[in-house]
Design a protein around this motif. Structure first.
Motif, mmCIF file in Angstrom:
data_model
loop_
_atom_site.group_PDB
_atom_site.id
_atom_site.type_symbol
_atom_site.label_atom_id
_atom_site.label_comp_id
_atom_site.label_asym_id
_atom_site.label_seq_id
_atom_site.Cartn_x
_atom_site.Cartn_y
_atom_site.Cartn_z
ATOM 1 N N VAL A 14 39.231 91.783 21.608
ATOM 2 C CA VAL A 14 39.750 92.101 22.930
ATOM 3 C C VAL A 14 40.464 90.864 23.447
ATOM 4 O O VAL A 14 39.902 89.771 23.461
ATOM 5 C CB VAL A 14 38.603 92.497 23.887
ATOM 6 C CG1 VAL A 14 39.119 92.675 25.289
ATOM 7 C CG2 VAL A 14 37.913 93.748 23.389
ATOM 8 N N GLU A 15 41.719 91.036 23.861
ATOM 9 C CA GLU A 15 42.495 89.911 24.382
ATOM 10 C C GLU A 15 42.350 89.863 25.895
ATOM 11 O O GLU A 15 42.466 90.881 26.573
ATOM 12 C CB GLU A 15 43.969 90.070 24.024
ATOM 13 C CG GLU A 15 44.826 88.939 24.526
ATOM 14 C CD GLU A 15 46.311 89.178 24.317
ATOM 15 O OE1 GLU A 15 47.075 88.293 24.714
ATOM 16 O OE2 GLU A 15 46.690 90.236 23.793
ATOM 17 N N MET A 16 42.074 88.676 26.410
ATOM 18 C CA MET A 16 41.985 88.514 27.853
ATOM 19 C C MET A 16 42.365 87.109 28.256
ATOM 20 O O MET A 16 42.413 86.212 27.425
ATOM 21 C CB MET A 16 40.609 88.885 28.365
ATOM 22 C CG MET A 16 39.487 88.058 27.846
ATOM 23 S SD MET A 16 37.923 88.701 28.420
ATOM 24 C CE MET A 16 37.975 90.327 27.740
ATOM 25 N N ARG A 17 42.654 86.969 29.524
ATOM 26 C CA ARG A 17 43.002 85.672 30.095
ATOM 27 C C ARG A 17 42.148 85.422 31.321
ATOM 28 O O ARG A 17 41.841 86.353 32.068
ATOM 29 C CB ARG A 17 44.475 85.629 30.471
ATOM 30 C CG ARG A 17 45.341 85.761 29.240
ATOM 31 C CD ARG A 17 46.777 85.542 29.533
ATOM 32 N NE ARG A 17 47.493 85.694 28.271
ATOM 33 C CZ ARG A 17 48.428 84.881 27.850
ATOM 34 N NH1 ARG A 17 48.779 83.853 28.572
ATOM 35 N NH2 ARG A 17 49.024 85.086 26.710
ATOM 36 N N ALA A 44 41.912 88.952 33.374
ATOM 37 C CA ALA A 44 42.650 90.173 33.050
ATOM 38 C C ALA A 44 42.412 90.484 31.579
ATOM 39 O O ALA A 44 42.317 89.573 30.753
ATOM 40 C CB ALA A 44 44.141 89.995 33.322
ATOM 41 N N SER A 45 42.326 91.783 31.268
ATOM 42 C CA SER A 45 42.030 92.201 29.909
ATOM 43 C C SER A 45 42.812 93.450 29.548
ATOM 44 O O SER A 45 43.041 94.318 30.388
ATOM 45 C CB SER A 45 40.540 92.506 29.783
ATOM 46 O OG SER A 45 40.257 93.165 28.574
ATOM 47 N N ALA A 94 49.967 86.417 38.091
ATOM 48 C CA ALA A 94 50.549 85.571 37.039
ATOM 49 C C ALA A 94 49.776 85.709 35.730
ATOM 50 O O ALA A 94 50.363 85.728 34.642
ATOM 51 C CB ALA A 94 50.583 84.107 37.495
ATOM 52 N N VAL A 95 48.461 85.820 35.822
ATOM 53 C CA VAL A 95 47.629 85.994 34.629
ATOM 54 C C VAL A 95 47.953 87.334 33.958
ATOM 55 O O VAL A 95 48.073 87.415 32.737
ATOM 56 C CB VAL A 95 46.127 85.872 34.995
ATOM 57 C CG1 VAL A 95 45.238 86.396 33.885
ATOM 58 C CG2 VAL A 95 45.790 84.421 35.307
ATOM 59 N N VAL A 96 48.119 88.377 34.751
ATOM 60 C CA VAL A 96 48.480 89.683 34.194
ATOM 61 C C VAL A 96 49.864 89.606 33.540
ATOM 62 O O VAL A 96 50.056 90.125 32.438
ATOM 63 C CB VAL A 96 48.438 90.792 35.276
ATOM 64 C CG1 VAL A 96 49.037 92.093 34.752
ATOM 65 C CG2 VAL A 96 47.005 91.002 35.746
#
Length: 190
Positions: A14-17, A88-89, A32-34
């Protein structure tokens, strides 16, 4: 290359920030993260709103980014509103929470948060317990409408990841997804 055997059953990561910022900048940083997660420039097509499960208001409740289908977001500010963390994911429900170490240093808070089987010895443990439970409840979309003491953190299906914000902070991210979690931003697996 075709995966076979056990590897075929392993879900992709799962990719997330995740980002930390001053509390007053949380909404802009979340957008901005999204954008970074989606790989989009600009951002005029993205808009932040909220969704309250109790009253359906868009003025408060879980943050939702309009224009980012399939992206889940979470936001938390510490009690003193000195810091915020955003996450965000793509591909997983998430919840994040942050507090200063010892912010919930009260046996009363431990009594509210701790399940009878959970023993918390010190201020750091109480804060970590509280932050973990709030992250899980945000991930589930209920928030504190559910009694935190009804959860036993060691038994929840969500993955809990400690996010390293430096000395003096406790931050945890709950992820509702099987398999590995790849996080861009400050983190370390717990």
């Amino acid at each position: 290359m075709c995966a076979t055997g056990r590897d075929a059953d392993v879900p992709p990561p799962v990719e997330m920030r995740v980002a930390a910022c001053p509390a007053d900048d949380a909404h802009e940083v979340l957008l901005a993260v999204v954008q970074g997660l989606l790989g989009t420039a600009g951002g005029s097509e993205l808009r932040l709103t909220h969704a309250c499960p109790g009253c359906a208001s868009s003025d408060h409740g879980r943050p939702v980014v309009v224009g980012a289908p399939g992206v889940q977001v979470s936001l938390s500010r510490d009690r003193d509103r000195a810091m915020a963390v955003v996450a965000a994911s793509r591909g997983a429900r998430i919840g994040i929470d942050v507090e200063r170490d010892g912010a919930v240093d009260s046996p009363a808070v431990a009594g509210i948060a701790a399940h009878p089987s959970e023993i918390v010895q010190d201020a750091r443990a109480r804060t970590r317990l509280w932050v973990g439970k709030e992250a899980v409840l945000k991930c589930r979309g209920t928030g504190l409408a559910v009694d935190p003491s009804s959860l036993v953190l060691d038994e929840v299906p969500e993955q809990l990841v400690d996010v390293d914000l430096g000395p003096g902070w406790c931050c945890r991210l709950a992820v509702d997804a099987p398999g590995a979690v790849q996080i861009a931003g400050p983190s370390s697996p717990s």
